[in-house]
Design an enzyme around this catalytic site. Structure first.
Site, PDB file in Angstrom:
ATOM      1  N   ASP A 209      34.384   9.570  12.356  1.00 43.44           N
ATOM      2  CA  ASP A 209      34.206   8.354  11.544  1.00 43.44           C
ATOM      3  C   ASP A 209      32.821   8.246  10.917  1.00 43.44           C
ATOM      4  O   ASP A 209      32.161   7.199  11.024  1.00 43.44           O
ATOM      5  CB  ASP A 209      34.459   7.094  12.386  1.00 43.44           C
ATOM      6  CG  ASP A 209      35.921   6.904  12.738  1.00 43.44           C
ATOM      7  OD1 ASP A 209      36.773   7.439  12.024  1.00 43.44           O
ATOM      8  OD2 ASP A 209      36.197   6.206  13.734  1.00 43.44           O
TER       9      ASP A 209
ATOM     10  N   HIS B 232      41.289  11.388   9.285  1.00 43.53           N
ATOM     11  CA  HIS B 232      42.616  11.665   9.848  1.00 43.53           C
ATOM     12  C   HIS B 232      43.274  12.808   9.088  1.00 43.53           C
ATOM     13  O   HIS B 232      43.944  13.663   9.680  1.00 43.53           O
ATOM     14  CB  HIS B 232      43.513  10.433   9.762  1.00 43.53           C
ATOM     15  CG  HIS B 232      43.035   9.264  10.577  1.00 43.53           C
ATOM     16  ND1 HIS B 232      43.727   8.087  10.670  1.00 43.53           N
ATOM     17  CD2 HIS B 232      41.924   9.106  11.340  1.00 43.53           C
ATOM     18  CE1 HIS B 232      43.079   7.241  11.460  1.00 43.53           C
ATOM     19  NE2 HIS B 232      41.965   7.841  11.867  1.00 43.53           N
TER      20      HIS B 232
ATOM     21  N   HIS C 150      40.546  -6.038  13.666  1.00 36.92           N
ATOM     22  CA  HIS C 150      41.646  -6.085  14.633  1.00 36.92           C
ATOM     23  C   HIS C 150      41.552  -7.446  15.308  1.00 36.92           C
ATOM     24  O   HIS C 150      40.449  -7.957  15.530  1.00 36.92           O
ATOM     25  CB  HIS C 150      41.487  -5.057  15.754  1.00 36.92           C
ATOM     26  CG  HIS C 150      41.407  -3.627  15.327  1.00 36.92           C
ATOM     27  ND1 HIS C 150      40.254  -3.050  14.892  1.00 36.92           N
ATOM     28  CD2 HIS C 150      42.351  -2.656  15.309  1.00 36.92           C
ATOM     29  CE1 HIS C 150      40.486  -1.773  14.612  1.00 36.92           C
ATOM     30  NE2 HIS C 150      41.739  -1.506  14.853  1.00 36.92           N
TER      31      HIS C 150
END
Ligand code: XLS
Ligand code: NI
Ligand code: NI
Length: 495
Positions: free
Chosen positions: A368, A330, A152
């Site tokens: 995660d 997810h 990011h």
């Protein structure tokens, strides 16, 4: 790719590789013991001095710092393992992850962080020549033998006071990343270039995004997000990124009572259309990816799952412009399995990338974790093989160490284990394909449609009246067994 000044870089590469090889002059990678009197600003040693390049040693090896199943250059099903996998290290989890959770302080004191004062690190991170985090990251990739990474904008460089200052911070770090990409490509990957698998803009941490970014109720926030994405697309392209990602962490709502859902969805579509237009302006060749997730941090995210995201893309005429990045954790949060969402994406021509991780059945959030379940990995790889691979996408380890795992070597072990698990999945798929009985079981199950009338039905050419007539003629159908247990037995025998 030849760039100006390559020879200088080759020279630097040689010097650096000598330093690495001899392991003399190594600054212990922590602030107290750093070379320059307690500050690691002048750092140029190794961050992982005790760890050499990870090699394939085969399934009988007991060495935790070796690959047992992942053999990068070995051909499986007509492709090298590395080309099926296209692994990537997630910069934020691996190098910015502290082990903090909503209940507890950071547990990890990584050599490249000060562990306490993020502002100090942020400042240090913004100084091009002395960015220990980015340096540690590239050394890690080199030792692991992974030539892709994901980031990011805000994990590699901090926010400034203005957008201009923020962009300048980003430019400084990106320049260093580019330099290190070239350097390590030369010394470690025989000319294949290190690059981002994808880049993205972090549109969820800063308070300005509390109501969302593209779906914020504030037009100035929508504009800010657009400016941020524009810059993130530019730097992703500059670094040779193969894809650009959108994950809508705060694109959703907490309550329908104060939300104009239709308007927010329309805004999101306009935002994504503008991104498509800018991609074309830039001449960016990679895929644009959307990453579905049902909730967390918002109660309801608009990209709930693969099917919802596909419907959104179709409604707004964006289908041809985006692929999906399916994250296993997810998919399970949305009430599906990972293979379900992979197949949904694949059969709709949307499978572009995988964020490789897994959740925990007893914890209800996006934990995660590194995927270590061999059966799951085999099903994941089955979709990937049916898809003909993922390129230009790949597997990004959007996964982090547990809070309780605090040794630097744990970072290596976690990635090795994740890579080996998927590699083992691929080997199992090869076994299943070679054996052929599962394919045969499925083929037989549908063979009643391999008939004249079946073909006409599949072509959408048979009306109800004709089928009524057929039923009168055929009488009560014979309905055979689904053979689920046999399918499970065949699958098990390949693991
Ligand atoms: C969070 C997401 C995030 C995206 C990138 O749950 O997985 O990490 O992959 O913003
Ligand atoms: Ni992700
Ligand atoms: Ni996630």
């Amino acid at each position: 790719m030849k760039i100006k000044g390559t020879s200088v870089l080759v020279f630097v590469a040689l010097v650096l590789s000598t330093v690495i090889a001899e392991s003399t002059q190594t600054c212990r990678a922590n602030l107290e013991a750093a070379c320059n009197g307690g500050s690691s600003d002048g750092w140029d040693g190794e961050f992982f001095p005790g760890i050499s390049k990870i090699k394939y040693e085969g399934p009988t090896s007991k060495n935790p710092l070796s690959y047992k199943w992942y053999n990068a250059d070995e051909e499986i099903l007509g492709k090298k393992m590395k080309d099926w996998m296209r692994f990537s290290v997630a910069f934020w989890h691996t190098f910015r992850g502290t082990g903090a959770d909503p209940f507890g302080a950071p547990t990890k004191s990584w050599p490249w962080e000060d562990g306490t004062n993020s502002l100090t690190i942020a400042k240090r991170r913004s100084k091009k020549a002395s960015n220990p985090v980015v340096r540690a990251h590239f050394e890690f990739m080199n030792k692991l033998g992974v030539d892709r990474w994901c980031f990011h904008d805000r994990d590699i460089a901090p926010d400034g006071k203005t957008l201009k200052e923020t962009n300048a911070n980003l430019d400084a770090v990106v320049a260093l990343a580019k330099e290190l990409q070239v350097l390590y490509s030369e010394i470690a990957f025989e000319g294949t270039s290190i690059k981002p698998l994808w880049g993205t803009a972090q549109l969820f941490l800063h308070p300005r995004y509390m109501h969302g970014a593209a779906t914020s109720s504030e037009v100035a926030v929508y504009a800010y997000a657009a400016a941020q994405v524009k810059k993130a697309m530019e730097v992703t392209q500059y670094l040779g990124g193969e894809n650009y990602l959108f994950w809508g962490g705060r694109e959703g709502y907490q309550s329908l009572l104060n939300t104009d859902m239709q308007r927010e969805l329309d805004h999101m579509a306009s935002f994504l259309q503008a991104a498509v237009d800018y991609k074309k302006k830039l001449g960016f060749k990679g895929n644009l990816l959307l990453e579905p997730k049902p909730q967390e941090p918002t109660k309801h995210q608009y990209d709930w799952d693969a099917a919802t995201t596909f419907a959104f893309l179709q409604k707004y005429g964006l289908s041809g412009e985006f692929k999906l990045n399916i994250e296993c954790n997810h998919a399970t949060l949305s009430g599906h399995s990972c293979p379900h969402d992979l197949e949904t994406a694949r059969i709709n021509g949307l499978l572009g990338n995988i964020d490789a991780n897994t959740g925990d059945p007893q914890i209800g959030w996006d934990t995660d974790q590194f995927l270590t379940d061999i059966a799951e990995a085999t099903l994941v790889m089955l979709s990937v093989v049916r898809n003909g691979g993922l390129a230009p996408g790949g597997f990004n380890f959007d996964a982090k160490l547990r809070r309780e795992s605090t040794d630097v070597e744990d970072l290596f072990i976690a990635h090795i284990s994740g890579m080996d698990t998927l590699a083992r999945g691929l080997r199992n798929v090869a076994k299943l394909i070679e054996d052929g009985s599962l394919t045969e079981l499925v083929r037989k199950r549908y063979q009643s449609f391999d008939t004249e009338i079946g073909a006409l039905i599949e072509a959408g050419k048979v009306d109800f009246e004709t089928l009524e007539k057929k039923t009168m003629e055929w009488g009560e159908p014979y309905v055979p067994s689904a053979k689920q247990e046999l399918a499970e037995m065949i699958f098990q025998s390949a693991l």
